[in-house]
Design a protein around this motif. Structure first.
Motif, PDB file in Angstrom:
ATOM      1  N   CYS A   1      -2.229  -7.769   6.479  1.00 15.29           N
ATOM      2  CA  CYS A   1      -1.046  -6.706   6.157  1.00 15.29           C
ATOM      3  C   CYS A   1      -0.759  -5.984   7.560  1.00 15.29           C
TER       4      CYS A   1
ATOM      5  N   ALA B   1       0.980  -3.523   7.724  1.00  9.11           N
ATOM      6  CA  ALA B   1       0.990  -1.939   7.622  1.00  9.11           C
ATOM      7  C   ALA B   1      -0.321  -1.253   7.589  1.00  9.11           C
ATOM      8  N   CYS B   2      -1.424  -1.996   6.768  1.00 10.54           N
ATOM      9  CA  CYS B   2      -2.641  -1.355   6.490  1.00 10.54           C
ATOM     10  C   CYS B   2      -3.839  -2.024   7.111  1.00 10.54           C
TER      11      CYS B   2
ATOM     12  N   CYS C   1       1.245  -6.761  -0.260  1.00 11.61           N
ATOM     13  CA  CYS C   1      -0.130  -6.226   0.189  1.00 11.61           C
ATOM     14  C   CYS C   1      -0.620  -5.552  -1.129  1.00 11.61           C
TER      15      CYS C   1
ATOM     16  N   CYS D   1      -1.567  -1.719  -0.060  1.00  7.15           N
ATOM     17  CA  CYS D   1      -0.654  -0.502   0.078  1.00  7.15           C
ATOM     18  C   CYS D   1       0.664  -0.806  -0.428  1.00  7.15           C
TER      19      CYS D   1
HETATM   20 ZN   LIG Z   1      -0.963  -3.046   3.223  1.00  3.43          ZN
END
Ligand SMILES: [Zn+2]
Length: 340
Positions: free
Chosen positions: A35, A37-38, A55, A58
């Motif tokens: 992911c 983002a996370c 994901c 998140c």
């Molecule tokens: Zn994520």
């Protein structure tokens, strides 16, 4: 027709959005999803929208098209894939008109596809030519607007080109020579550009941008070359001998380019000359591995233009060798023009 058969095979392999998206997912995350983002790895595909993955930690949705030429396009992925396949495998490339026929899309869509895909044809990080390099200029006819191309009545543009000389036995950019003659060579990578005149300034700008310092320049001895510093010079004075004999490889490239521009585009238009030259160079320099070209056009592969043919055939990639077997190279360039 070999071309039609390979297109239908291709269309079978990429028959819908899901199969194209799955291919892109694998190219993008060869070691599994991460992911952006996370950084976690658990992911769910969205059934209704094959381009998107969510994901599980998140909730961030990531598109497989992000960072590619297809991002935010409303066209189906299949249309992009098929267009890129046709543009890279068709022996002489493909105009918007031909693409319109092959894909059954509108002319406007076909034109946009070709324009966008051609933008991927210049690699900003490409390495300069090296070793022994033939450099020469040629006049190329172009047509104005949409008028029919009439060779006797056409304008002329000046094109400068450079080609690496590769030794056939070793496939390296270090050709052996006996007296004045280089033995058993063939063409390596090329570069082409339009220049406004034959001045030293125009020629030096091209050579400096495209040929590595220390390389040997094989030229016709035009005075605009001789002032270039940082290079070795091997001027071939074209007196009694025609230029295609003393500089065979760059003349071979020029003559292929002329044929290609007439065959595919019915003559170049001045406005688009740079784009066409880039496309020709892209095809020529990748003529041995078309499948990678397809991915490059779509923005899927971070492949660099190979340093030389030697690099290409040394690469141990079964997909590439499979693509070479049983299919002729894109351009038949490995013999110099016999004469004329
Ligand atoms: Zn994520």
């Amino acid at each position: 027709m070999a071309c039609a058969r390979s297109l239908s095979q291709f269309q079978k392999a990429f028959s819908d959005e899901a199969s194209c998206a799955a291919f892109m997912f694998k190219r993008r995350w060869p070691d599994g999803f991460v992911c952006p983002a996370c950084g976690k790895r658990r992911v769910a595909a969205l059934k209704s929208r094959p381009r998107l993955h969510e994901c599980l930690d998140c909730g961030r949705q990531t598109s497989v098209t992000a960072g590619t030429v297809m991002h935010r396009s409303r066209l189906p992925l299949t249309t992009w894939f098929w267009a890129a396949h046709l543009m890279t495998t068709h022996s002489n490339g493909m105009s918007a008109l031909q693409l319109q026929d092959q894909l059954g899309v509108t002319y406007k869509t076909a034109w946009l596809l070709t324009q966008k895909l051609r933008r991927s044809m210049v690699d900003p990080d490409r390495e300069p030519l090296e070793g022994v390099v033939e450099v020469d200029q040629a006049e190329i006819a172009f047509r104005e607007g949409d008028t029919f191309f009439e060779p006797g009545n056409a304008g002329k543009i000046l094109v400068i080109g450079a080609v690496e000389i590769i030794e056939r036995d070793t496939n390296q950019a270090k050709p052996r020579r006996k007296h004045a003659k280089y033995l058993d060579t063939r063409s390596g990578r090329i570069r082409l550009a339009m220049i406004s005149d034959n001045s030293s300034a125009s020629i030096e700008a091209f050579v400096n941008a495209n040929v590595k310092r220390g390389a040997t320049l094989l030229t016709d001895g035009h005075k605009s070359y001789l002032g270039l510093t940082g290079y070795r010079h091997d001027p071939r004075v074209v007196g009694k001998m025609a230029a295609h004999i003393v500089l065979p490889w760059i003349h071979r490239a020029f003559s292929l380019m002329r044929r290609w521009s007439l065959g595919t585009y019915h003559g170049l238009r001045r406005k688009h000359v740079d784009t066409y030259l880039n496309e020709f160079v892209f095809r020529y320099n990748r003529r041995y591995y078309r499948h990678v070209s397809f991915e490059t056009l779509l923005g899927l592969a971070a492949d660099k233009e190979p340093a030389s043919y030697w690099d290409i055939i040394k690469r141990d990639n079964p997909r590439k060798s499979a693509s070479r077997a049983g299919s002729a190279p894109l351009l038949h360039i490995d013999e110099p023009e016999s004469a004329g």
